[in-house]
Scaffold this motif. Structure first.
Motif, PDB file in Angstrom:
ATOM      1  N   LEU A  40      21.011 -15.028  35.772  1.00 47.04           N
ATOM      2  CA  LEU A  40      21.689 -15.589  34.654  1.00 47.04           C
ATOM      3  C   LEU A  40      22.460 -14.226  34.082  1.00 47.04           C
ATOM      4  N   ARG A  41      23.867 -13.776  33.942  1.00 48.87           N
ATOM      5  CA  ARG A  41      24.200 -12.331  33.277  1.00 48.87           C
ATOM      6  C   ARG A  41      24.813 -12.917  31.902  1.00 48.87           C
ATOM      7  N   SER A  42      25.675 -14.066  31.887  1.00 54.67           N
ATOM      8  CA  SER A  42      26.488 -14.395  30.747  1.00 54.67           C
ATOM      9  C   SER A  42      26.057 -15.949  30.279  1.00 54.67           C
ATOM     10  N   CYS A  43      26.499 -16.090  28.942  1.00 56.81           N
ATOM     11  CA  CYS A  43      26.466 -17.557  28.657  1.00 56.81           C
ATOM     12  C   CYS A  43      27.067 -17.685  27.351  1.00 56.81           C
ATOM     13  N   TRP A  44      27.823 -18.681  27.374  1.00 60.29           N
ATOM     14  CA  TRP A  44      28.564 -19.220  26.410  1.00 60.29           C
ATOM     15  C   TRP A  44      28.320 -20.563  25.759  1.00 60.29           C
ATOM     16  N   SER A  45      27.830 -20.694  24.608  1.00 67.16           N
ATOM     17  CA  SER A  45      27.389 -21.853  24.152  1.00 67.16           C
ATOM     18  C   SER A  45      28.104 -22.452  22.884  1.00 67.16           C
ATOM     19  N   THR A  46      28.477 -23.870  22.828  1.00 68.86           N
ATOM     20  CA  THR A  46      29.380 -24.452  21.694  1.00 68.86           C
ATOM     21  C   THR A  46      28.361 -25.623  20.883  1.00 68.86           C
ATOM     22  N   PRO A  47      28.420 -25.647  19.707  1.00 69.42           N
ATOM     23  CA  PRO A  47      27.711 -26.802  19.329  1.00 69.42           C
ATOM     24  C   PRO A  47      28.397 -28.104  19.496  1.00 69.42           C
ATOM     25  N   ILE A  48      27.428 -28.966  19.624  1.00 78.32           N
ATOM     26  CA  ILE A  48      28.080 -30.347  19.764  1.00 78.32           C
ATOM     27  C   ILE A  48      27.836 -31.021  18.438  1.00 78.32           C
ATOM     28  N   LEU A  49      28.948 -31.601  17.829  1.00 77.45           N
ATOM     29  CA  LEU A  49      29.082 -32.013  16.404  1.00 77.45           C
ATOM     30  C   LEU A  49      29.353 -33.328  16.438  1.00 77.45           C
ATOM     31  N   SER A  50      28.773 -34.148  15.491  1.00 77.37           N
ATOM     32  CA  SER A  50      28.931 -35.534  15.391  1.00 77.37           C
ATOM     33  C   SER A  50      30.372 -35.727  14.492  1.00 77.37           C
ATOM     34  N   HIS A  51      30.890 -37.031  14.453  1.00 74.61           N
ATOM     35  CA  HIS A  51      31.989 -36.899  13.633  1.00 74.61           C
ATOM     36  C   HIS A  51      31.871 -36.740  12.125  1.00 74.61           C
ATOM     37  N   GLN A  52      30.806 -36.715  11.541  1.00 80.92           N
ATOM     38  CA  GLN A  52      30.292 -36.009  10.198  1.00 80.92           C
ATOM     39  C   GLN A  52      29.897 -34.800  10.163  1.00 80.92           C
ATOM     40  N   GLY A  53      30.145 -33.933  11.258  1.00 81.76           N
ATOM     41  CA  GLY A  53      29.936 -32.547  11.259  1.00 81.76           C
ATOM     42  C   GLY A  53      28.657 -32.027  11.586  1.00 81.76           C
ATOM     43  N   ASN A  54      27.645 -33.073  11.750  1.00 80.91           N
ATOM     44  CA  ASN A  54      26.256 -32.840  12.131  1.00 80.91           C
ATOM     45  C   ASN A  54      25.937 -32.157  13.534  1.00 80.91           C
ATOM     46  N   VAL A  55      25.104 -31.308  13.653  1.00 82.60           N
ATOM     47  CA  VAL A  55      24.836 -30.597  15.049  1.00 82.60           C
ATOM     48  C   VAL A  55      24.248 -31.723  15.775  1.00 82.60           C
ATOM     49  N   LEU A  56      24.314 -32.273  16.957  1.00 86.10           N
ATOM     50  CA  LEU A  56      23.647 -32.914  17.749  1.00 86.10           C
ATOM     51  C   LEU A  56      23.147 -32.072  18.935  1.00 86.10           C
ATOM     52  N   GLY A  57      23.530 -30.950  19.164  1.00 82.71           N
ATOM     53  CA  GLY A  57      23.097 -30.350  20.264  1.00 82.71           C
ATOM     54  C   GLY A  57      23.957 -29.201  20.760  1.00 82.71           C
ATOM     55  N   THR A  58      23.906 -28.715  22.022  1.00 84.84           N
ATOM     56  CA  THR A  58      24.753 -27.526  22.406  1.00 84.84           C
ATOM     57  C   THR A  58      25.331 -27.839  23.868  1.00 84.84           C
ATOM     58  N   PHE A  59      26.438 -27.310  24.081  1.00 81.08           N
ATOM     59  CA  PHE A  59      26.949 -27.525  25.589  1.00 81.08           C
ATOM     60  C   PHE A  59      27.318 -25.798  25.955  1.00 81.08           C
ATOM     61  N   ALA A  60      26.431 -25.452  27.326  1.00 79.93           N
ATOM     62  CA  ALA A  60      26.536 -24.001  27.479  1.00 79.93           C
ATOM     63  C   ALA A  60      26.951 -23.990  28.782  1.00 79.93           C
ATOM     64  N   MET A  61      27.613 -22.976  29.221  1.00 77.74           N
ATOM     65  CA  MET A  61      28.114 -22.424  30.343  1.00 77.74           C
ATOM     66  C   MET A  61      27.613 -21.039  30.767  1.00 77.74           C
ATOM     67  N   TYR A  62      26.673 -21.064  31.902  1.00 73.89           N
ATOM     68  CA  TYR A  62      26.147 -19.786  32.560  1.00 73.89           C
ATOM     69  C   TYR A  62      26.892 -19.310  33.646  1.00 73.89           C
ATOM     70  N   SER A  63      26.897 -17.849  33.650  1.00 79.98           N
ATOM     71  CA  SER A  63      27.513 -17.226  34.967  1.00 79.98           C
ATOM     72  C   SER A  63      26.495 -16.140  35.548  1.00 79.98           C
ATOM     73  N   ALA A  64      26.816 -16.068  36.758  1.00 75.23           N
ATOM     74  CA  ALA A  64      25.826 -14.978  37.332  1.00 75.23           C
ATOM     75  C   ALA A  64      26.372 -13.577  37.104  1.00 75.23           C
ATOM     76  N   SER A  65      27.761 -13.657  36.577  1.00 75.76           N
ATOM     77  CA  SER A  65      28.377 -12.267  36.237  1.00 75.76           C
ATOM     78  C   SER A  65      28.499 -11.742  35.067  1.00 75.76           C
ATOM     79  N   VAL A  66      28.827 -10.848  34.617  1.00 74.65           N
ATOM     80  CA  VAL A  66      29.372 -10.342  33.171  1.00 74.65           C
ATOM     81  C   VAL A  66      30.399 -10.611  33.011  1.00 74.65           C
TER      82      VAL A  66
END
Length: 751
Positions: A251-277
């Motif tokens: 795994l060479r790159s990773c982009w992560s975004t917080p998953i937010l509730s309708h009230q703005g609370n962090v529920l988790g993260t959604f990430a994409m991994y790639s084998a390239s830079v």
């Protein structure tokens, strides 16, 4: 319609003409080619040359599809082209799936193939043109899969199944991407949600990591509440602690975004991994936004369901199991006792003079005391026992697997009294709390849960009567509570015959317009010697004995008659809401009696709403749906009363023909000072509206409560803030004071 392109042999084969044709077709961005009668390429533009992995058109000349594709695909193309050549019938806009020989990626083409003839009308081959529709097919697939995911959420599919389907959807849209969803728990750790394509060893290694300012892409995104893009894991300092782990799995790159509730609370993260830079493309960024929104809906739905389930079975102040779990736990304990022959005891603990704490220091101090007492009781019992809070300052303890003597029970009771009696300090003031305890034991004092609870309760009152700060075992004598109960039961029977009951009506108000759109009919009893008796005293007894059925029929008839009388007096039509008991709802003849009452009183069915509790409906969902739909087809509306105090499956709730949820007043009462109640109220409002139902708050009494409900988009309210329950004459005066409204407008308030 068939179309044949005519071309002379000289035009097709002459060097000059071929150069001219090639110059033209190479300018076409689509895939354009000409084949002879043997389906061999005669002309191919640069697009065809590139997709088949060649450098020049000459390399394609003379080849067939069998030279370029797998056998199955080539055979399919050959049969279609032979059919076009033989019949002269064109193939228009046919979708074909091919593999790009250079990239190895699958592509979708929209192809047209037309027979080609010379100037004498003789078919000498065919012309084909194909357009790349891969992007469109992906968009179609994206929309279809999005609809599937949304349907899964609506049908209450397991969260892990929904999240995995969502991740696979994103992966199908992109090349070389591995998706991952992590869920944030209450302790600030990220736990596995879905990562179907990531190596399992990697997923297990990061499961449970704590979030922080420099904890990879996901831990940092959840901590910072913003997207974190790491183009090169090997050099980015955020990955110092996980760099070797990522490298081990390529795994060479990773982009992560917080998953937010309708009230703005962090529920988790959604990430994409790639084998390239690399950094994410615009399409990947767009899909990330879509995924986080969808994941947030699914996670919030799960959290709301879990929260409602917990609220239905636990006391929100102490976290102890509540009354709804008592019967189940006790019944299970009795079954175990019958198999293995140990005793099981029901211990009811009531705090003495608890009201003095509330009166002197306020409810906040009283709540603090109850929490501390709960902890002390838990410390006094074994893991096999259970501590529950019934209501107010009353608790129940189930003692199981006891020896067949009272010594062990007495030892536990002494331990409880001592622990509860230890001084405690609240607001710098010391308190010494005592308690009264009643005990009943299976099988001596009862063979079922209800009897054991009633007998323990009777013993507890005997302890109070004996001077408090003590405990009593049930002795079996009929005490004053039993006598009072029998007298009240006889009074209900006579009261029905003597017309001692009457109705009051409490307005229900639209929070946007401030107008009354409905009233709830409330039963009251004026006893000839005891005076006004609270419904809390007689309605549960009427329900238990079956007297609620004739009482309920009278309430329905009187409420409908009164509503029709208001309409006949020229008042704008409103809805009258009538509570339905479990006994009534289980009566097979009840629906027909409702319709007969509407017919006899002349009240339009659209002006009647029947209120059912969650627990009543959940006893037999299929039967409830049938009854409700039968009455709904006649125009009668339904509401779920006291929502949040019971437990209902959201998938079942979604199938019910219900137009309104009534937020129970226990959640409204302390909105101004109780964060838990505010959270619960907001969740119920959001949940109800997501299910396309109106939400009405009960027991609204203060400006602060109204402000909170408005800020959270609650639709309607009912309570002393607007009006206490009043007589029919009082309702008539309120309606007359309102501006005139049309019949349809009056009913719109609850649609």
């Amino acid at each position: 319609m068939s179309k044949i392109i005519k071309l002379s042999r000289a035009e097709l084969t002459g060097p000059k003409e071929r150069r001219l044709l090639r110059a033209m077709v190479d300018q076409v961005p689509d895939y354009l080619f000409v084949k002879d009668l043997d389906c061999r390429f005669v002309i191919a533009n640069e697009a065809v040359v590139r997709i088949n992995g060649f450098d020049t058109p000459d390399e394609v000349f003379g080849k067939t599809d069998f030279d370029l594709h797998d056998a199955a695909s080539a055979e399919k193309f050959f049969e279609i082209e032979r059919s076009v050549i033989k019949s002269g019938d064109s193939i228009i806009d046919m979708e074909e799936r091919v593999v790009d020989a250079v990239t190895g990626k699958e592509k979708w083409l929209l192809t047209t193939k037309v027979a080609m003839s010379d100037d004498e009308g003789v078919v000498i081959g065919l012309v084909g043109i194909s357009r790349d529709i891969t992007a469109r097919k992906k968009e179609d697939s994206l929309r279809d899969e999005q609809a599937v995911v949304v349907e899964m959420i609506a049908l209450n599919s397991p969260l892990e199944v929904v999240l995995e389907r969502l991740v696979r959807l994103i992966e199908s849209q992109l090349d070389g991407i591995f998706g991952s969803i992590l869920l944030l728990d209450e302790t600030g750790h990220l736990t596995h949600g879905a990562a179907p394509s990531l190596p399992q060893e990697y997923s297990r290694a990061i499961d449970g990591i704590a979030i922080g300012a420099n904890v990879g892409s996901c831990g940092s995104a959840a901590y910072r509440r913003e997207s974190v893009i790491v183009a090169d894991i090997a050099t980015d300092p955020l990955w110092n602690d996980f760099r070797d782990l990522a490298a081990l799995h390529g795994l060479r790159s990773c982009w992560s975004t917080p998953i937010l509730s309708h009230q703005g609370n962090v529920l988790g993260t959604f990430a994409m991994y790639s084998a390239s830079v690399r950094c994410p493309t615009e399409i990947e960024t767009r899909l990330t936004r879509m995924s986080t929104r969808t994941a947030a809906i699914a996670i919030e739905r799960r959290l709301a369901e879990d929260q409602i389930s917990f609220m239905a079975h636990h006391d929100m102040l102490t976290g102890l199991p509540n009354r709804s779990l008592l019967i189940d736990r006790l019944t299970q304990a009795i079954l175990q006792t019958e198999r293995h022959n140990p005793w099981v005891s029901v211990v009811i603990v009531d705090l003495d003079n608890f009201k003095l704490v509330n009166d002197s220091l306020g409810h906040t101090a009283g709540d603090a005391l109850l929490k501390e007492v709960s902890k002390r009781m838990l410390d006094c019992v074994r893991p096999t026992d259970a501590v529950m809070r019934l209501d107010g300052d009353e608790f129940v303890i189930l003692l199981t697997d006891l020896p067949e003597n009272t010594d062990a029970i007495s030892a536990t009771l002494h331990k409880l009294r001592t622990a509860i009696g230890e001084p405690l300090t609240i607001k710098n003031q010391a308190f010494h709390i005592t308690c009264s305890i009643g005990v009943s034991t299976f099988p001596q004092d009862g063979t079922d849960a209800e009897t054991l609870i009633a007998n323990a309760d009777a013993a507890m009152y005997k302890a109070k009567a004996a001077g408090r700060d003590g405990f009593q075992f049930f002795t079996g004598e009929i005490n004053f509570r039993a006598h009072a109960r029998l007298a009240l039961l006889e009074g209900i029977r006579k009261g029905i015959a003597r017309n001692e009951f009457h109705l009051l009506y409490q307005p229900q108000v639209d929070m946007k317009t401030g107008r009354i759109f409905a009233v709830e009919a409330l039963l009251r009893w004026t006893h000839p010697s005891l005076g006004l008796i609270s419904p809390i005293q007689f309605i549960p007894l009427a329900e238990e004995t079956g007297l609620i059925v004739p009482l309920g029929d009278w309430v329905l008839e009187e409420a409908c008659r009164q509503n029709k009388e208001w309409q006949d007096a020229g008042l704008a039509p409103i809805t009258v809401c009538v509570n339905v008991s479990a006994r009534q709802f289980q009566d097979l003849n009840w629906p027909s009696r409702v319709l007969r009452t509407l017919d006899e009183t002349g009240l339009p069915a659209e002006c009647l709403e029947l209120e059912l509790t969650e627990s009543l409906v959940m006893r037999d969902v299929d039967q409830a749906v049938k009854i409700m739909k039968d009455l709904q087809s006649a125009g009668v509306a339904f509401a779920i009363d006291d929502f949040g105090t019971g437990y209902s499956s959201l998938s079942a709730l979604k199938t019910l023909p219900v137009s309104r949820l009534k937020l129970d007043q226990s959640f409204v009462r302390n909105l101004a000072e109780d964060e838990d109640d505010r959270t619960i109220a907001a969740a119920v409002i959001s949940l109800g509206q997501k299910l396309n139902m109106k939400v009405i708050a009960e027991g609204v009494e203060t400006d602060e409560q109204v402000t909170f409900l408005r800020n959270n988009n609650c639709d309607e309210m009912q309570g002393f803030h607007f009006s206490k329950p009043i007589s029919s004459e009082g309702i008539e005066s309120l309606l007359q004071a309102q501006e005139p409204k049309t019949s349809s407008g009056a009913i719109e308030g609850r649609q």
